[in-house]
Write a protein that holds these residues in place. Structure first.
Motif, PDB file in Angstrom:
ATOM      1  N   ARG A 281       0.832 -16.541   5.723  1.00  0.00           N
ATOM      2  CA  ARG A 281       0.183 -15.449   6.468  1.00  0.00           C
ATOM      3  C   ARG A 281      -0.898 -15.993   7.404  1.00  0.00           C
ATOM      4  O   ARG A 281      -1.263 -17.146   7.327  1.00  0.00           O
ATOM      5  CB  ARG A 281      -0.393 -14.434   5.485  1.00  0.00           C
ATOM      6  CG  ARG A 281       0.713 -13.834   4.645  1.00  0.00           C
ATOM      7  CD  ARG A 281       0.227 -12.740   3.762  1.00  0.00           C
ATOM      8  NE  ARG A 281       1.349 -12.186   3.015  1.00  0.00           N
ATOM      9  CZ  ARG A 281       1.339 -11.001   2.436  1.00  0.00           C
ATOM     10  NH1 ARG A 281       0.262 -10.252   2.490  1.00  0.00           N
ATOM     11  NH2 ARG A 281       2.401 -10.578   1.783  1.00  0.00           N
TER      12      ARG A 281
ATOM     13  N   ARG B 101       1.003  -2.662   4.586  1.00  0.00           N
ATOM     14  CA  ARG B 101       1.615  -1.475   5.206  1.00  0.00           C
ATOM     15  C   ARG B 101       0.701  -0.258   5.072  1.00  0.00           C
ATOM     16  O   ARG B 101       0.574   0.553   5.986  1.00  0.00           O
ATOM     17  CB  ARG B 101       2.981  -1.187   4.562  1.00  0.00           C
ATOM     18  CG  ARG B 101       4.095  -2.032   5.142  1.00  0.00           C
ATOM     19  CD  ARG B 101       5.310  -2.038   4.273  1.00  0.00           C
ATOM     20  NE  ARG B 101       5.119  -2.893   3.093  1.00  0.00           N
ATOM     21  CZ  ARG B 101       5.967  -2.970   2.082  1.00  0.00           C
ATOM     22  NH1 ARG B 101       7.038  -2.208   2.068  1.00  0.00           N
ATOM     23  NH2 ARG B 101       5.732  -3.793   1.080  1.00  0.00           N
TER      24      ARG B 101
ATOM     25  N   ASP C  25       2.240  -4.621  -4.481  1.00  0.00           N
ATOM     26  CA  ASP C  25       2.705  -4.798  -3.101  1.00  0.00           C
ATOM     27  C   ASP C  25       2.375  -3.568  -2.257  1.00  0.00           C
ATOM     28  O   ASP C  25       2.244  -2.460  -2.773  1.00  0.00           O
ATOM     29  CB  ASP C  25       4.225  -5.053  -3.125  1.00  0.00           C
ATOM     30  CG  ASP C  25       4.723  -5.656  -1.830  1.00  0.00           C
ATOM     31  OD1 ASP C  25       3.902  -6.200  -1.053  1.00  0.00           O
ATOM     32  OD2 ASP C  25       5.942  -5.576  -1.576  1.00  0.00           O
ATOM     33  N   GLY C  26       2.272  -3.799  -0.952  1.00  0.00           N
ATOM     34  CA  GLY C  26       2.139  -2.685  -0.011  1.00  0.00           C
ATOM     35  C   GLY C  26       0.759  -2.498   0.594  1.00  0.00           C
ATOM     36  O   GLY C  26       0.544  -1.536   1.344  1.00  0.00           O
TER      37      GLY C  26
END
Ligand code: IPE
Ligand code: IPE
Ligand code: MG
Length: 240
Positions: free
Chosen positions: A68, A21, A17-18
């Motif tokens: 998304r 960001r 994840d991530g």
């Protein structure tokens, strides 16, 4: 310093994840984070056998990720195709066996064909067992398994009284895999997001703040050491 003799994890599963960001903090398109993330997958796959890992499972796309933007979903699907084409021969030469888990019928034909091709190409390899969870959701996996079990009962191939935990495991996408010992989630979120709910009931979880595109081999080793210092009891008492 004393040597830690605790067993290392055989099956490590990672919620990568991530990426989004990571990209946003750099003023980049989210897809740039996913591209960097693929580089990390390559590094971890290469390093894993050296740390005693026999099975590595990575969460690449969830059944919820279709929410998304079209730009991101299309970009991810094309990245998966590019990863398979670009990595297939190296994975095969490295004796890695690749499996995919998740729902196939919603994926486009080009990707599905490549996935089947890579699974077949590497099917005899007995090195690292790499599983990619793509369009995977634990509840979806269990629902599909229950449908198949119901059909088997209807056809008289299974008796309801014979249904056991083992039967259910055998009908899941992960039937050929051991349960994960360690589940890692990067980027600070403390949730499982529908990843391996049945299989993870005795897994150790490690949640770390590092974003997946920054997750290098030394971060991986740090996480493996956290696992080695855990005391797994499986309902038994502490062994002193
Ligand atoms: C994980 O990174 C990759 C996928 C879900 C495909 P994210 O895209 O979820 O990154 P964040 O959580 O938005 O930062
Ligand atoms: C989980 O991450 C799915 C993958 C890593 C592929 P998400 O970013 O989709 O999870 P949520 O939405 O934060 O729970
Ligand atoms: Mg996320």
């Amino acid at each position: 310093m004393s040597i830690n003799t605790a067993p290392s994890a055989d099956h490590v599963a990672i919620i990568m994840d991530g990426n989004g960001r990571w990209a946003r903090h750099r003023g980049l398109d989210r897809l740039e984070g996913h591209i960097k993330g693929v580089d990390r997958v390559r590094e971890i796959v290469r390093a894993a056998p050296g740390y005693g890992i026999g099975h590595l499972t990575v969460f690449a796309f969830s059944t919820e990720n279709w929410k998304r933007s079209e730009h991101e979903v299309t970009g991810l699907m094309s990245l998966f195709r590019r990863y398979i084409r670009g990595e297939a021969m190296t994975l095969h030469e490295d004796n890695v066996r690749v499996r995919f888990i998740g729902r196939r019928d919603q994926l486009d034909n080009r990707l599905d064909t490549l996935m089947k091709w890579l699974e077949r190409l590497t099917s005899k390899n007995n090195g690292l067992q790499l599983t990619v969870a793509l369009n995977y959701g634990g509840r979806d996996e269990i629902s599909r398994a229950v449908q198949r079990i119901a059909r088997a009962v209807q056809q008289g191939m299974l008796q309801p009284d014979d249904l056991s935990e083992g039967t259910i495991s055998n009908f899941l996408d992960t039937a050929e895999l051991p349960d994960p010992d360690l589940i890692v989630r990067t980027s600070g979120e403390h949730r499982t997001s529908n990843f391996l709910p049945w299989q993870s009931c005795y897994a150790e979880y490690v949640f770390i703040d590092t974003a997946w595109p920054d997750f290098n081999v030394s971060e991986f080793v740090r996480v493996l050491n956290i696992f080695r210092n855990r005391d797994r009891r499986f309902g038994d008492v502490i062994s002193l």
